[in-house]
Design an enzyme around this catalytic site. Sequence first.
Site, PDB file in Angstrom:
ATOM      1  N   LYS A 134      23.446  98.364  10.355  1.00 64.24           N
ATOM      2  CA  LYS A 134      24.496  99.712   9.631  1.00 64.24           C
ATOM      3  C   LYS A 134      22.925 100.726   9.817  1.00 64.24           C
ATOM      4  O   LYS A 134      22.060 100.570   9.557  1.00 64.24           O
ATOM      5  CB  LYS A 134      24.882  99.118   9.334  1.00 64.24           C
ATOM      6  CG  LYS A 134      24.156  98.963   7.122  1.00 64.24           C
ATOM      7  CD  LYS A 134      25.019  99.306   6.164  1.00 64.24           C
ATOM      8  CE  LYS A 134      25.346 100.847   5.718  1.00 64.24           C
ATOM      9  NZ  LYS A 134      24.752 100.612   4.494  1.00 64.24           N
TER      10      LYS A 134
ATOM     11  N   HIS B  32      26.471  93.659   6.693  1.00 64.12           N
ATOM     12  CA  HIS B  32      25.798  91.749   5.810  1.00 64.12           C
ATOM     13  C   HIS B  32      27.259  91.889   4.553  1.00 64.12           C
ATOM     14  O   HIS B  32      26.492  90.749   4.241  1.00 64.12           O
ATOM     15  CB  HIS B  32      24.261  92.237   5.138  1.00 64.12           C
ATOM     16  CG  HIS B  32      24.123  92.934   4.201  1.00 64.12           C
ATOM     17  ND1 HIS B  32      25.014  94.821   4.022  1.00 64.12           N
ATOM     18  CD2 HIS B  32      24.844  93.408   2.499  1.00 64.12           C
ATOM     19  CE1 HIS B  32      24.869  94.933   2.806  1.00 64.12           C
ATOM     20  NE2 HIS B  32      24.524  93.979   1.480  1.00 64.12           N
TER      21      HIS B  32
ATOM     22  N   LYS C 158      28.447  87.454   3.227  1.00 61.51           N
ATOM     23  CA  LYS C 158      28.279  86.537   1.610  1.00 61.51           C
ATOM     24  C   LYS C 158      29.136  85.900   1.269  1.00 61.51           C
ATOM     25  O   LYS C 158      30.530  85.697   1.756  1.00 61.51           O
ATOM     26  CB  LYS C 158      28.609  87.934   0.544  1.00 61.51           C
ATOM     27  CG  LYS C 158      27.702  89.204   0.650  1.00 61.51           C
ATOM     28  CD  LYS C 158      28.238  90.456  -0.426  1.00 61.51           C
ATOM     29  CE  LYS C 158      27.067  91.478  -0.004  1.00 61.51           C
ATOM     30  NZ  LYS C 158      26.047  91.045  -0.567  1.00 61.51           N
TER      31      LYS C 158
ATOM     32  N   GLU D 113      26.142  99.723  -9.042  1.00 59.05           N
ATOM     33  CA  GLU D 113      24.873  99.280  -8.535  1.00 59.05           C
ATOM     34  C   GLU D 113      23.768  99.574  -9.280  1.00 59.05           C
ATOM     35  O   GLU D 113      24.912 100.802 -10.204  1.00 59.05           O
ATOM     36  CB  GLU D 113      24.173  99.796  -7.215  1.00 59.05           C
ATOM     37  CG  GLU D 113      25.227  99.259  -5.984  1.00 59.05           C
ATOM     38  CD  GLU D 113      24.540  99.890  -4.899  1.00 59.05           C
ATOM     39  OE1 GLU D 113      23.203  98.704  -4.646  1.00 59.05           O
ATOM     40  OE2 GLU D 113      24.876 100.392  -3.828  1.00 59.05           O
TER      41      GLU D 113
ATOM     42  N   ASP E 102      27.612 105.504   3.408  1.00 61.26           N
ATOM     43  CA  ASP E 102      27.122 104.271   3.889  1.00 61.26           C
ATOM     44  C   ASP E 102      27.656 103.274   3.048  1.00 61.26           C
ATOM     45  O   ASP E 102      27.219 101.902   2.936  1.00 61.26           O
ATOM     46  CB  ASP E 102      25.403 104.698   1.807  1.00 61.26           C
ATOM     47  CG  ASP E 102      24.621 103.232   1.884  1.00 61.26           C
ATOM     48  OD1 ASP E 102      24.281 103.181   3.160  1.00 61.26           O
ATOM     49  OD2 ASP E 102      24.354 103.030   0.703  1.00 61.26           O
TER      50      ASP E 102
ATOM     51  N   HIS F  42      31.310  98.733   4.107  1.00 60.53           N
ATOM     52  CA  HIS F  42      31.453  97.257   2.949  1.00 60.53           C
ATOM     53  C   HIS F  42      32.281  97.195   2.253  1.00 60.53           C
ATOM     54  O   HIS F  42      33.707  95.986   2.949  1.00 60.53           O
ATOM     55  CB  HIS F  42      30.284  97.146   1.896  1.00 60.53           C
ATOM     56  CG  HIS F  42      29.279  97.693   2.624  1.00 60.53           C
ATOM     57  ND1 HIS F  42      28.710  96.312   4.189  1.00 60.53           N
ATOM     58  CD2 HIS F  42      28.490  97.920   2.131  1.00 60.53           C
ATOM     59  CE1 HIS F  42      27.086  97.094   4.312  1.00 60.53           C
ATOM     60  NE2 HIS F  42      26.960  97.810   3.154  1.00 60.53           N
TER      61      HIS F  42
ATOM     62  N   LYS G  47      25.677 104.320  -7.013  1.00 66.27           N
ATOM     63  CA  LYS G  47      24.644 104.187  -7.449  1.00 66.27           C
ATOM     64  C   LYS G  47      24.481 104.291  -9.515  1.00 66.27           C
ATOM     65  O   LYS G  47      24.922 105.615  -9.892  1.00 66.27           O
ATOM     66  CB  LYS G  47      23.251 104.633  -6.996  1.00 66.27           C
ATOM     67  CG  LYS G  47      23.717 104.678  -5.201  1.00 66.27           C
ATOM     68  CD  LYS G  47      22.400 103.079  -5.331  1.00 66.27           C
ATOM     69  CE  LYS G  47      22.956 103.355  -2.972  1.00 66.27           C
ATOM     70  NZ  LYS G  47      21.997 102.096  -2.704  1.00 66.27           N
TER      71      LYS G  47
HETATM   72  C1  BG6 Z   1      23.695  98.218   2.022  1.00 69.18           C
HETATM   73  C2  BG6 Z   1      23.705  99.775   1.685  1.00 69.18           C
HETATM   74  O1  BG6 Z   1      24.170  99.060   3.309  1.00 69.18           O
HETATM   75  O2  BG6 Z   1      24.255  97.802   1.234  1.00 69.18           O
HETATM   76  C3  BG6 Z   1      22.834 100.430   0.059  1.00 69.18           C
HETATM   77  O3  BG6 Z   1      23.025 100.639   2.097  1.00 69.18           O
HETATM   78  C4  BG6 Z   1      23.000  99.143  -0.986  1.00 69.18           C
HETATM   79  O4  BG6 Z   1      22.420 101.613  -0.374  1.00 69.18           O
HETATM   80  C5  BG6 Z   1      23.478  97.944  -0.133  1.00 69.18           C
HETATM   81  O5  BG6 Z   1      22.511  99.182  -1.714  1.00 69.18           O
HETATM   82  C6  BG6 Z   1      24.570  97.484  -1.039  1.00 69.18           C
HETATM   83  O6  BG6 Z   1      24.038  95.753  -0.919  1.00 69.18           O
HETATM   84  P1  BG6 Z   1      24.728  94.493  -1.798  1.00 69.18           P
HETATM   85  O7  BG6 Z   1      24.598  93.006  -0.896  1.00 69.18           O
HETATM   86  O8  BG6 Z   1      23.469  94.787  -2.839  1.00 69.18           O
HETATM   87  O9  BG6 Z   1      26.221  94.704  -2.112  1.00 69.18           O
END
Ligand code: BG6
Length: 509
Positions: free
Chosen positions: A166, A196, A200, A234, A253, A258, A358
């Site tokens: 991505k 990704h 999970k 996060e 993002d 996601h 964030k």
């Molecule tokens: C990524 C984003 O795709 O996913 C990041 O670009 C983000 O900004 C991350 O921090 C979060 O992934 P995870 O697996 O830590 O929830």
Amino acid sequence: MNGPAIPPAGGGGRPGDSCVMVIFGATGDLTQRKLLPALYNLARARLLSSRFAIIGTAVEPIAADAFREKMLQAIRAYATDELDQEVLAWFEPRIHYISGDVREPEFYARLRALCEQIRADHAIEDKHFYYLATSPVFFGEIVRQLGQAGLASEEKDSWRRVIFEKPFGHDLESARQLNADIKEVLRERQIYRIDHYLGKETVQNILVMRFANSIFEPVWNRRYIDHVQITAAETVGVERRGAYYETAGALRDMVPNHLFQLLSLIAMEPPVSFEADAVRDEQTKILRAVQIPTPEDVLSKMARGQYGEGTVAGEPVPGYRQEANVAPDSRTETFIAMKLMIDNWRWADVPFYLRTGKRMATRATEIVIQFRRAPLVLFRNTAIEHLRTNRMVIHLQPKEGISLQFGAKVPGPVMKLGSVKMDFDYVDYFGSTPDTGYERLLLDCMMGDATLFQRADMVETGWSLIQPVLDVWKALPPRAFPNYEAGTWGPREADELLERDGRHWINAT
Ligand code: BG6
């Protein structure tokens, strides 16, 4: 050249096909932090074919030996479990490197020759997959050049697949264009658009929980569910990614990829099978049923924010505008909350509230299913306002599990109601498996299973839902950034979004 033999696969599943993996952008963070440790975990679990090799490629003119050493160090540094020296020794001769400019046809001629030589040296079948971990501006060009160099065409039993990291596009138009460009060279079945989140365990478990049990599905609808909350909070800031983040922002993002994956898995209808297209048909169908926000919706049902300085885990942290490679007057959002409605029989009138940010108070990715109140009040003389409703929380990370809240009688001679929680914790039941989140996705690609990858129509539908937000936000820049303190749950507007509906966010503790 073959190095020590790796023992044959155990009983844990079929290993991936014998193949060469070519990583574009191989000197970047992703290769070291995720891809190599994931490949190592697969090898350790005997899920990599013993006839396998990696070719890293990037513009840096480094020697193959130096690259190999860097990758072995990465495995050591980011391994999710104790190191097995035998597996590491097996890997060593299988790591190769070629530098070059991805815009030059000459590079692809050298790459092709190297692939052929490595296939011969390691007795690897005529199967390649290319992992594009470069800047997305090169995606279209790389695919075009792979096509011209004859590196994308399949014959008889051979296969060629391409994984796209991505972001896939930065708006609806660019995503459509990229899909059109790559489809000039590749068939859809050769294309693996990665998200990704789908790697999970707990995300995959949503499907199993919903469709392998009979107790949830009967209540999984507007009759029993009041609303759904999806949170990806996060505590980290933008770290070293200021330059990228300035052009992306929280919405691009996290949301079309996601969060929409989570939304579709929670809300989709049962698929007719677990075949890739059956699952993806249902995911696309539910995304198509989400109401496309009007400009008024963007103003009244979306809240954006940017963090200022604050405290996270007891440490003072700078505001977004003070981060490296971020403009001192940046208008990029680091937080977004939105209310979405789904137009179908199952979900009409059930709001889905999504938020991500964030530098929030806690790191937690969770889905809250808030059930309706019981239809009648049996306990007239009890403090009914204290009787909480039923709530299911699916904890995706860092805690992995499911909890269910329900009412119970507090022991004692008087009728008093309390709220109790039943917790299922993944690790308690299954222990923890060393995992970077990329193992399953890489293995699936090597086996030709695209279920956990996004199809072209899914990606475009996701973008079509957020395009109106991007348009309105572009026309109306934020006036009061920063508007939340680092280490909190986001701006006031996000709370107001739910308060207007008589609801509130359920924050992880
Ligand atoms: C990524 C984003 O795709 O996913 C990041 O670009 C983000 O900004 C991350 O921090 C979060 O992934 P995870 O697996 O830590 O929830």
